[in-house]
Design a protein around this motif. Structure first.
Motif, PDB file in Angstrom:
ATOM      1  N   ASP A  17       0.863  -1.180   0.000  1.00 26.39           N
ATOM      2  CA  ASP A  17       0.000   0.000   0.000  1.00 26.39           C
ATOM      3  C   ASP A  17       0.896   1.224   0.000  1.00 26.39           C
ATOM      4  O   ASP A  17       1.942   1.217   0.651  1.00 26.39           O
ATOM      5  CB  ASP A  17      -0.917  -0.001   1.227  1.00 26.39           C
ATOM      6  N   ASP A  18       0.478   2.271  -0.702  1.00 24.99           N
ATOM      7  CA  ASP A  18       1.261   3.502  -0.717  1.00 24.99           C
ATOM      8  C   ASP A  18       0.985   4.367   0.511  1.00 24.99           C
ATOM      9  O   ASP A  18       1.673   5.353   0.744  1.00 24.99           O
ATOM     10  CB  ASP A  18       1.013   4.294  -2.004  1.00 24.99           C
ATOM     11  N   ASP A  19       0.018   3.999   1.320  1.00 25.12           N
ATOM     12  CA  ASP A  19      -0.328   4.730   2.540  1.00 25.12           C
ATOM     13  C   ASP A  19       0.359   4.050   3.732  1.00 25.12           C
ATOM     14  O   ASP A  19      -0.039   2.945   4.140  1.00 25.12           O
ATOM     15  CB  ASP A  19      -1.841   4.736   2.736  1.00 25.12           C
ATOM     16  N   ASP A  21       0.212   4.537   6.863  1.00 29.14           N
ATOM     17  CA  ASP A  21      -0.686   4.262   7.985  1.00 29.14           C
ATOM     18  C   ASP A  21      -1.479   2.977   7.764  1.00 29.14           C
ATOM     19  O   ASP A  21      -1.666   2.186   8.688  1.00 29.14           O
ATOM     20  CB  ASP A  21      -1.644   5.434   8.218  1.00 29.14           C
TER      21      ASP A  21
END
Length: 169
Positions: A17-19, A21
């Motif tokens: 995932d690029d996030d 969090d």
């Protein structure tokens, strides 16, 4: 935040995932279940990670800059060395067209954002069992193939030289 496989956590999940969090959230839930976790922040990084250290399962975000989760999934499922690795697409997309694209890309399952812990763990455990069953069946198939070839070699060896029998098999 990359944990390598250990004796205590032999089942390894690659979270893509690029996030950061979202990666941390998913990784925390999986680690609490005793699983090993590796991470990648992009589709390209995920492909490199899978080629160098194949995971047992991939949690793959769909919407990422550069290479989308659909593209990564399609590439992994199109390569015979990685085709059997289960892939769960994690997406905020709810439309049926996106689900169809995921299925066509070869996804094994979907998780909708926001991800609920119970659903994540249930899906991962189910795919884990399926993956282990596939590996066991493949192992049995290979063992049967070896036995079949050995039986053929022995049968041929009765009538022709062992070296020629080995070449025929």
């Amino acid at each position: 935040m990359n944990d390598r496989r250990t004796e205590a956590a032999p089942y390894c999940v690659l979270v893509v995932d690029d996030d950061p969090d979202m990666v941390a959230y998913l990784a925390l839930m999986l680690k609490r279940e005793g699983m090993g976790v590796e991470t990648a922040g992009s589709g390209e990084a995920a492909l490199m990670r899978v080629m160098t250290s194949p995971p047992d399962l991939v949690l793959l975000d769909v919407m990422m800059p550069g290479m989308s989760g659909f593209d990564v999934c399609r590439q992994l499922k199109g390569d015979e060395t990685t085709a059997l690795i289960p892939i769960v697409l994690v997406t905020a997309l709810e439309d049926s067209e996106s689900r169809v694209r995921g299925i066509e890309a070869g996804a094994d399952d979907f998780l909708s954002k926001p991800v609920r812990r119970e659903e994540l763990i249930a899906r991962v455990k189910t795919l884990r069992r399926l993956h282990e069953t596939r590996k066991e069946l493949e192992s049995r198939r290979l063992a049967a193939e070896v036995q079949r070839k050995e039986a053929i070699r022995k049968a041929f060896s009765r009538y022709i030289s062992p070296r020629l029998a080995d070449r025929l098999v």
